[in-house]
Design a protein around this motif. Structure first.
Motif, PDB file in Angstrom:
ATOM      1  N   LEU A 154      -5.081 -18.871  16.425  1.00 40.42           N
ATOM      2  CA  LEU A 154      -4.935 -18.879  14.977  1.00 40.42           C
ATOM      3  C   LEU A 154      -3.525 -19.298  14.563  1.00 40.42           C
ATOM      4  CD1 LEU A 154      -6.605 -15.408  14.294  1.00 40.42           C
ATOM      5  CD2 LEU A 154      -7.699 -17.655  14.099  1.00 40.42           C
ATOM      6  N   ARG A 155      -3.410 -19.726  13.306  1.00 42.60           N
ATOM      7  CA  ARG A 155      -2.084 -19.911  12.723  1.00 42.60           C
ATOM      8  C   ARG A 155      -1.429 -18.545  12.495  1.00 42.60           C
ATOM      9  NH1 ARG A 155      -4.783 -24.341  10.712  1.00 42.60           N
ATOM     10  NH2 ARG A 155      -3.539 -26.261  10.557  1.00 42.60           N
ATOM     11  N   PHE A 156      -0.154 -18.584  12.123  1.00 39.83           N
ATOM     12  CA  PHE A 156       0.565 -17.359  11.789  1.00 39.83           C
ATOM     13  C   PHE A 156       0.794 -17.290  10.280  1.00 39.83           C
ATOM     14  CE2 PHE A 156       2.393 -18.570  16.011  1.00 39.83           C
ATOM     15  CZ  PHE A 156       1.752 -17.589  16.740  1.00 39.83           C
ATOM     16  N   LEU A 334       4.830  -7.532  24.642  1.00 45.13           N
ATOM     17  CA  LEU A 334       5.199  -8.687  23.822  1.00 45.13           C
ATOM     18  C   LEU A 334       4.922 -10.018  24.511  1.00 45.13           C
ATOM     19  CD1 LEU A 334       8.491  -7.564  22.041  1.00 45.13           C
ATOM     20  CD2 LEU A 334       6.135  -7.489  21.208  1.00 45.13           C
ATOM     21  N   THR A 335       4.440  -9.977  25.729  1.00 39.51           N
ATOM     22  CA  THR A 335       4.022 -11.197  26.412  1.00 39.51           C
ATOM     23  C   THR A 335       2.940 -10.840  27.416  1.00 39.51           C
ATOM     24  OG1 THR A 335       4.768 -13.100  27.747  1.00 39.51           O
ATOM     25  CG2 THR A 335       5.849 -11.003  28.161  1.00 39.51           C
ATOM     26  N   GLY A 336       1.951 -11.706  27.545  1.00 39.90           N
ATOM     27  CA  GLY A 336       0.922 -11.509  28.560  1.00 39.90           C
ATOM     28  C   GLY A 336      -0.178 -10.532  28.206  1.00 39.90           C
ATOM     29  N   PHE A 337      -0.077  -9.841  27.079  1.00 42.56           N
ATOM     30  CA  PHE A 337      -1.117  -8.881  26.683  1.00 42.56           C
ATOM     31  C   PHE A 337      -1.950  -9.473  25.557  1.00 42.56           C
ATOM     32  CE2 PHE A 337      -2.537  -5.522  23.749  1.00 42.56           C
ATOM     33  CZ  PHE A 337      -3.381  -4.830  24.603  1.00 42.56           C
ATOM     34  N   ASP A 338      -3.268  -9.406  25.688  1.00 43.95           N
ATOM     35  CA  ASP A 338      -4.151  -9.983  24.678  1.00 43.95           C
ATOM     36  C   ASP A 338      -5.175  -8.972  24.189  1.00 43.95           C
ATOM     37  OD1 ASP A 338      -3.042 -12.537  24.681  1.00 43.95           O
ATOM     38  OD2 ASP A 338      -4.260 -13.171  26.382  1.00 43.95           O
ATOM     39  N   SER A 339      -5.334  -8.912  22.876  1.00 45.21           N
ATOM     40  CA  SER A 339      -6.433  -8.161  22.274  1.00 45.21           C
ATOM     41  C   SER A 339      -6.790  -8.853  20.954  1.00 45.21           C
ATOM     42  CB  SER A 339      -6.041  -6.710  22.001  1.00 45.21           C
ATOM     43  OG  SER A 339      -7.048  -6.083  21.217  1.00 45.21           O
ATOM     44  N   THR A 363      -0.698 -11.759  18.199  1.00 46.17           N
ATOM     45  CA  THR A 363      -1.528 -11.525  17.011  1.00 46.17           C
ATOM     46  C   THR A 363      -2.579 -12.598  16.758  1.00 46.17           C
ATOM     47  OG1 THR A 363      -0.085 -12.766  15.477  1.00 46.17           O
ATOM     48  CG2 THR A 363       0.490 -10.461  15.920  1.00 46.17           C
ATOM     49  N   ASN A 364      -2.526 -13.726  17.470  1.00 46.15           N
ATOM     50  CA  ASN A 364      -3.316 -14.884  17.011  1.00 46.15           C
ATOM     51  C   ASN A 364      -4.515 -15.220  17.887  1.00 46.15           C
ATOM     52  OD1 ASN A 364      -2.048 -16.093  19.208  1.00 46.15           O
ATOM     53  ND2 ASN A 364      -1.507 -17.963  18.116  1.00 46.15           N
ATOM     54  N   ARG A 365      -5.094 -14.203  18.551  1.00 40.71           N
ATOM     55  CA  ARG A 365      -6.303 -14.443  19.332  1.00 40.71           C
ATOM     56  C   ARG A 365      -7.510 -14.507  18.400  1.00 40.71           C
ATOM     57  NH1 ARG A 365      -3.616 -16.555  23.335  1.00 40.71           N
ATOM     58  NH2 ARG A 365      -1.667 -15.405  23.353  1.00 40.71           N
ATOM     59  N   THR A 370     -13.235 -12.666   9.855  1.00 44.56           N
ATOM     60  CA  THR A 370     -12.491 -11.511   9.338  1.00 44.56           C
ATOM     61  C   THR A 370     -11.022 -11.528   9.780  1.00 44.56           C
ATOM     62  OG1 THR A 370     -12.981 -10.082  11.241  1.00 44.56           O
ATOM     63  CG2 THR A 370     -14.601 -10.120   9.441  1.00 44.56           C
ATOM     64  N   LYS A 371     -10.682 -12.427  10.683  1.00 47.93           N
ATOM     65  CA  LYS A 371      -9.302 -12.535  11.167  1.00 47.93           C
ATOM     66  C   LYS A 371      -8.861 -13.998  11.037  1.00 47.93           C
ATOM     67  CE  LYS A 371      -6.376 -11.604  15.191  1.00 47.93           C
ATOM     68  NZ  LYS A 371      -6.330 -11.374  16.662  1.00 47.93           N
TER      69      LYS A 371
END
Length: 405
Positions: A154-156, A334-339, A363-365, A370-371
């Motif tokens: 996603l964009r920010f 802050l790096t490598g973690f995705d949800s 934040t952009n996964r 809705t996101k």
């Protein structure tokens, strides 16, 4: 059957160094592709590690000695997140021990000359360490611009917090911190809107371990005061995580190769940091009915990651009381973690280059309609740093193109 066995081996995560070594030496089909961490392999090759020292005491060969028959073999190493941990001892040990290995690296944020922080000393000449120093030829570039166009990320949506100017006071300059109470008041005001009434959750990135400790304390006292004043107020579930002092523990030292600020902070008053982390974990245990202890820190860290991801379940299936609304961090997560259910980042630390893009990208996964974007609320007025970082890693050369992203 052999193919199914091979597939199972590809996705198996090695639980410890001994398992990793066993599979490396195995002739089994399922052991031909191994998923592990650079830290575990680094520990296997480190003769001074606790595991190798214990083996020597028991008159057993060290893991490094056991792996000696592989040292001249053709082995392929594929490093994900190769902007991390590749400039330290683990990478060097792997290259030295496996001189015929072929190395491939994947990263969304390569280390260029512009964002390099390490130095290479050779023939009395000093130069920056870059991703191309380590991995040589670039095989393919797929930038954040391409990923957004393909709807893979996603964009920010970035808001820069505006400090209300007071007479006789100079407003903070970009990069300067504001009062933590003002940050918390703003978060409490905006969090429900940012997270679609807590359907998603957030990370608060802080500048130091001491800042994270203070934020955790202030959230507790300020939310109690707010609940007293307003019976309708529903307190946010707040977690906090940072690595403990290493104190010679090679596992923690390995982890902290990726956590430069935490590594530095833990050099000062380690006993105070340890006591604060124990108190934070005690609050966490009281909130969630868990029993985490400092000497099993990794289980605590894993539990936090699981609760962030558990946001996917409706409250009717998984109560909101068991979820996390905001996780306070320094370097971790802050790096490598995705949800997909983490959609907001509150920033109260100076970020730049790959560190900024990596933090924002938590934040952009992509989830669904809705996101629509990843939310960033920056309390340090870092618009120039944001534009520069996005331009560097997107291949877009102007500030206007960067702002589109």
């Amino acid at each position: 059957d052999e193919f199914n066995k091979f597939q199972e081996g590809c996705v198996e995560e090695n639980t410890n160094t001994a398992t990793l070594v066993r599979r490396l030496l195995s002739e089994d089909y399922a052991a031909k592709v191994i998923v592990t961490t650079i830290q575990k392999l680094g520990l296997a090759l480190d003769e001074t590690s606790k595991r190798n020292q214990q083996r020597k005491k028991n008159d057993q060969p060290s893991f490094k000695e056991m792996l000696a028959p592989l040292s001249d073999k053709r082995i392929v190493f594929i490093f994900d997140e190769c902007h991390r941990s590749q400039f330290g001892e683990n990478h060097r040990a792997i290259k030295e021990f496996f001189p015929k290995a072929q190395l491939f690296g994947f990263t969304g944020t390569p280390i260029f000359e512009a964002n390099a922080s390490y130095q290479k000393i050779q023939d009395e000449q000093s130069s920056m360490r870059t991703t191309s120093d380590l991995f040589q030829k670039q095989l393919h570039a797929y930038t954040i611009t391409h990923a957004i166009e393909d709807a893979n990320v996603l964009r920010f949506h970035i808001d820069y917090f505006k400090v209300q100017e007071e007479k006789g006071k100079t407003p903070p300059k970009p990069g300067e911190a504001i009062a933590k109470k003002a940050v918390i008041e703003s978060i409490l005001e905006k969090h429900n809107q940012s997270t679609a009434d807590r359907r998603f959750n957030a990370i608060l990135a802080t500048a130091s371990i001491n800042d994270a400790i203070e934020y955790h304390r202030l959230f507790g006292t300020m939310q109690k005061e707010k609940a007293k004043a307003d019976p309708e107020f529903k307190p946010l579930n707040i977690a906090c995580v940072f690595s403990p002092p290493a104190e010679g523990d090679p596992d923690v030292k390995q982890i902290q190769e990726d956590l430069p600020q935490e590594q530095e902070d833990n050099q000062v008053d380690p006993e105070g940091k340890k006591a604060a982390l124990k108190a934070i974990m005690a609050d966490y245990n009281a909130l969630y009915g868990t029993n985490h202890r400092l000497n099993e820190f990794d289980l605590y860290y894993q539990d936090i990651q699981t609760r962030i991801k558990d946001q996917q379940w409706p409250n009717s299936d998984h109560p909101a009381a068991q979820k996390i609304d905001i996780t306070i961090v320094v370097d971790m997560l802050l790096t490598g973690f995705d949800s997909k259910y983490l959609n907001t980042l509150y920033v109260d630390k100076n970020l730049k280059h790959h560190g900024l893009i990596q933090a924002f990208s938590r934040t952009n996964r992509v989830l669904n309609a809705t996101k629509p974007y990843g939310n960033i609320l920056d309390f340090r007025q870092q618009q120039d740093a944001v534009d520069a970082a996005i331009a560097l890693f997107s291949g877009e050369k102007t500030g206007e193109q960067a702002r589109e992203i």
